[in-house]
Scaffold this motif. Structure first.
Motif, PDB file in Angstrom:
ATOM      1  N   PHE A  70       0.811  -1.219   0.000  1.00  0.00           N
ATOM      2  CA  PHE A  70       0.000   0.000   0.000  1.00  0.00           C
ATOM      3  C   PHE A  70       0.844   1.268   0.000  1.00  0.00           C
ATOM      4  O   PHE A  70       0.315   2.360  -0.177  1.00  0.00           O
ATOM      5  N   ASP A  83      -8.355   1.223   2.623  1.00  0.00           N
ATOM      6  CA  ASP A  83      -7.439   2.366   2.622  1.00  0.00           C
ATOM      7  C   ASP A  83      -8.248   3.629   2.915  1.00  0.00           C
ATOM      8  O   ASP A  83      -9.000   4.119   2.059  1.00  0.00           O
ATOM      9  N   THR A  92      -8.436  -1.970  -0.773  1.00  0.00           N
ATOM     10  CA  THR A  92      -7.297  -2.524  -1.515  1.00  0.00           C
ATOM     11  C   THR A  92      -7.389  -4.038  -1.616  1.00  0.00           C
ATOM     12  O   THR A  92      -6.855  -4.645  -2.542  1.00  0.00           O
ATOM     13  N   ASN A  97      -7.093  -4.356  -5.382  1.00  0.00           N
ATOM     14  CA  ASN A  97      -6.860  -3.094  -6.069  1.00  0.00           C
ATOM     15  C   ASN A  97      -5.710  -2.414  -5.342  1.00  0.00           C
ATOM     16  O   ASN A  97      -5.905  -1.592  -4.444  1.00  0.00           O
ATOM     17  N   ALA A  98      -4.478  -2.794  -5.723  1.00  0.00           N
ATOM     18  CA  ALA A  98      -3.288  -2.364  -4.993  1.00  0.00           C
ATOM     19  C   ALA A  98      -2.157  -2.114  -5.974  1.00  0.00           C
ATOM     20  O   ALA A  98      -2.234  -2.515  -7.141  1.00  0.00           O
TER      21      ALA A  98
END
Length: 834
Positions: free
Chosen positions: A668, A699, A706, A729-730
């Motif tokens: 992240f 996040d 994420t 989704n990172a």
């Protein structure tokens, strides 16, 4: 007829050796193949006894009435004669104690022997001392015994037979005439072998000119066949050919040979022909030793002719895959072990693996180690090799969902070696009579890394020392665990700090020394708890009492001294130690349910279950009180006081440090930040039939998930279902220095539905599927149906893979299983949906 008589059924049963010599009668001729009408006829084969095994035992006689004259007994009514481990039951028996001869009539039952033999007959004769006999109108079994009023299997290898006459020629040797053999329960077995004569010993039954019957229908004529009798016994032989069809491989024809080397090891070798692709060969070796000792190895390889897709270019997906796993315990405190794999081509696995998870797995780790443990000290030697067959982004080419495939070089490899690593670690040891504890982690390693545009020169030497002193304190329910540690790490090589837009990693031959000082304090306040009794809340979870606990925790960690983070070459997690000044805070909530209160389990006892880490006493109490944990929800987050981690953070790149990796496996950090994503881990067991888990990383800065994963499982009787959803989704992985960090963005759904069991009689149906929700595409699917009779079963499966341009395949597979014999077909047990 020759084609129909192909050696078949399974490796444990079939052999290609020549048939045994014919039995010879006392007169020198061959034993008669036809039976006479009465017991006095001369055409009965004569039993040739083995050397007498009279060990001086006396027969124990029981009966309702008996007469005796000069050692000759006439016994009537519930007669039981016990001789050693053999027991004979009958309505009437005439027994000569001097010679051991007896004649029995009426409900004859002979039991005993090391293989749990049982023979039911109308009448018969025997000699107890020579252990020979003749029985008439026989139904018998090996590997079964009575339990109460029922017959139960005593091994996984039962053997049942019938015969007009059975001649016993020794302790475990029989000849069965006009009979049948099977592994199914009588009197209506699903399958059987029939023949004029079977020769049976302690290992196997043999027959010539036999017929295989399935569901009472004669199916195959077999010139020679064997059936295992020995408990746990196995037999070398040829398996039934595998015949199937695949849209990408064409017609598939395969054959396997099974070799039972000895009681501890076996080998299976196979050759498979794909009409559209070529030849594939494979072999599997298995060894099981004493205790935990074992060794397994598997090889598969394909000589691919290749293919040319419409409008595409010639593609060859041939390759080899070799795996080996083994363990050997030298002493109770020391062992050697290995888990090794070699894969020559990721395209081979992706195109030809029958498992979706294996087909899309591109990480290969091989490791071998030896370890010695004593008095809290652990010394080990380890060598390992990591191989990642990845697609490497090309510098300067932006990656989007439509250009990602174009802007990639297939099978770019990242390889990391430890050659070797010598480690010395300890558990916590008390310092004298003080409450202080000391521990140590240390290692000496030889390291090498190879990746696109970079290869470390030679072997990089690394020496790492990490001693620690800790002080645990506990006052009034408050627990504080604080520690001070130092880390000293030496590298024989280093690297030039990377730059955005640079040409790649530049290795430096000068050595590097990294040292830090670490402080950590973990505070656990008293647990907040409440017990609910006799309310709707209890009924909701089906328990007599429900206890809710809240367990807060806060940890402060400070690391200083790592001022050369960007100069360190990367090999494993020891190389991503960085400065940090952070606070981690979180809370864990639990619901404990006691199912049935008892005098021995009071509410006061239940309070001890609120420990964060259950002790042995807690475990005993939970079992004694029939208590289970139904809900666990942990929420945690980190606040970084030093948002740059001592200057280690690089903007626009994916940054991974040991402190972020300990928090979550999802990257992240792409810029300095103070707050980590919020982590939630929720597990709920609403009943004994349902389990649900929801894990996510949220996040709070970017206001997005994420990672978001949901798992649900349900089972009720023969019905079962499963659902999993995964969202990521990172920041993405990159290998070429200077390339913009991409985003890993995918959303996947997997489902499983089914009814039935692979081991119980009846109908079964199961299906599973995987969907790429982002691409709106099916990745894989399978539909499998089966039906099991008493001791045989048939399964048929349709399977589909859609892996882009690499693999788009539909195939049909099947297997047919005979109890105690084996499975024919190409649907393996490990790949079944049930």
């Amino acid at each position: 007829m020759i084609a129909a008589s192909h050696p078949h059924l399974a490796a444990q049963e079939v052999t290609t050796q020549a048939p045994p010599a014919a039995a010879v009668s006392a007169s020198g001729g061959e034993a008669a193949d036809t039976l006479p009408d009465g017991p006095d006829a001369q055409r009965f084969p004569t039993a040739v006894p083995l050397p007498a095994k009279d060990d001086g035992q006396n027969a124990v006689i029981e009966s309702d009435t008996q007469t005796e004259r000069n050692g000759r007994y006439t016994l009537d009514g519930n007669v039981v004669i016990t001789y050693g481990d053999r027991v004979l039951h009958a309505d009437h028996i005439e027994y000569d104690e001097n010679s051991g001869d007896l004649t029995a009539t009426g409900h004859l039952l002979a039991t005993g022997g090391e293989n749990d033999e049982r023979i039911h007959a109308s009448h018969g004769t025997a000699n107890l001392k020579e252990q020979t006999a003749r029985f008439y109108d026989v139904t018998g079994s090996v590997g079964m015994k009575t339990s109460g009023s029922k017959l139960v299997y005593t091994s996984g290898n039962p053997f049942l037979f019938t015969g007009k006459m059975v001649v016993r020629t020794g302790p475990s040797e029989y000849q069965v005439y006009d009979g049948t053999v099977t592994s199914c329960q009588l009197p209506r077995p699903d399958w059987l072998l029939s023949a004029k004569r079977f020769d049976v010993d302690s290992e196997k039954a043999r027959a010539r000119n036999s017929v295989f019957h399935l569901l009472n229908l004669p199916l195959l004529y077999l010139p020679y066949v064997t059936h295992p009798v020995e408990i746990g016994g196995r037999q070398s032989g040829i398996l039934i050919p595998d015949i199937s069809h695949s849209s990408s491989k064409g017609y598939i024809l395969g054959e396997e040979f099974y070799w039972a080397i000895n009681r501890s090891m076996d080998l299976t070798a196979a050759l498979i022909y794909y009409s559209l692709r070529g030849w594939e060969q494979s072999a599997t070796f298995r060894y099981k030793g004493q205790g935990y000792d074992f060794a397994t190895g598997h090889y598969s390889g394909l000589q691919d002719r290749g293919y040319t897709p419409a409008g595409g270019v010639y593609t060859n997906q041939g390759g080899e895959d070799v795996t080996f796993k083994a363990r050997h315990d030298l002493t109770p405190q020391s062992r050697v072990a290995a888990d090794v794999e070699y894969l020559s081509s990721y395209a081979y696995r992706e195109a030809f693996s029958n498992s979706f998870n294996q087909a899309v797995s591109s990480d290969i780790l091989s490791i071998a180690y030896a370890v010695k443990e004593t008095d809290g000290f652990e010394a080990s030697a380890r060598a390992d090799r990591y191989q990642g067959l990845k697609q490497a982004a090309i510098a300067g080419v932006p990656a989007t969902p439509t250009t990602a495939a174009v802007a990639a070089v297939p099978e770019e490899q990242v390889r990391i070696f430890h050659v070797p690593s010598l480690d010395l670690n300890t558990t916590d040891h008390r310092i004298g009579a003080t409450p202080l504890l000391w521990s140590l982690e240390s290692s000496t390693s030889g390291l090498k890394r190879v990746q696109p545009n970079f290869a470390s020169g030679g072997i990089t030497e690394r020496l790492d020392m990490h001693p620690q002193i800790a002080l645990p304190l506990s006052v009034g329910g408050w627990n504080l665990f604080s520690s001070v540690a130092m880390r000293e790490t030496y590298y024989s090589r280093s690297r030039q700090p990377p730059r955005v837009g640079g040409t790649g990693t530049v290795e430096l031959t000068r050595d590097l020394n990294r040292a830090d000082v670490e402080f950590q304090a973990e505070l656990r306040p008293p647990v907040i708890e409440r017990t609910f009794s006799g309310t709707w809340f209890n009924n909701l979870f089906g328990g007599a009492d429900v206890r809710h606990t809240i367990e807060p925790v806060a940890t402060y960690r400070y690391v200083s001294g790592v001022d050369n983070f960007l100069n360190v070459l990367r090999f494993d997690d020891k190389d991503i130690v960085s400065n940090t000044n952070e606070v981690e805070y979180g809370v864990t909530q639990r619901l404990f349910v006691r199912h049935a209160p008892s005098k021995a389990c009071s509410l006061k006892d239940l309070e001890t279950l609120s420990h964060t880490t259950p002790t042995d006493e807690d475990t005993k109490l939970m079992s004694h009180c029939s208590t289970s944990e139904r809900v666990q929800w942990r929420v945690t987050q980190k606040y970084f006081i030093d948002s740059t981690f001592g200057g280690a953070v690089q903007n626009g790149r994916r940054n991974i440090f040991d402190t972020t990796l300990d928090l979550t496996g999802i990257a992240f950090l792409t810029e300095p930040r103070e707050i980590s994503p919020l982590l939630s881990r929720l597990r709920v067991q609403t009943s004994e039939k349902t389990d649900v888990e929801w894990d996510f990383d949220y996040d709070t800065g970017a206001k997005k998930f994420t990672a978001d994963n949901i798992f649900a499982d349900y089972h009720e009787g023969k019905a079962f279902a499963g659902l999993s959803y995964a969202r990521l989704n990172a920041p993405g992985r990159f290998y070429t220095d200077g390339a913009t960090s991409q985003v890993s963005d995918f959303s996947q759904l997997r489902t499983l539905l089914g009814y039935g069991s692979p081991t119980k009689p009846g109908f079964g149906l199961a299906a599973n599927a995987g969907f790429d929700l982002r691409q709106d595409a099916l990745q894989y699917a399978a539909l499998q149906t089966s039906y099991n009779w008493n001791c045989c079963g048939l399964s048929v499966e349709y399977r589909k893979f859609e892996l882009g341009s690499v693999r788009n395949e539909s195939s049909y597979r099947f297997n047919f299983t005979l109890a105690n014999i084996g499975t024919a077909g190409n649907l393996r047990r490990a790949e079944q949906l049930f």
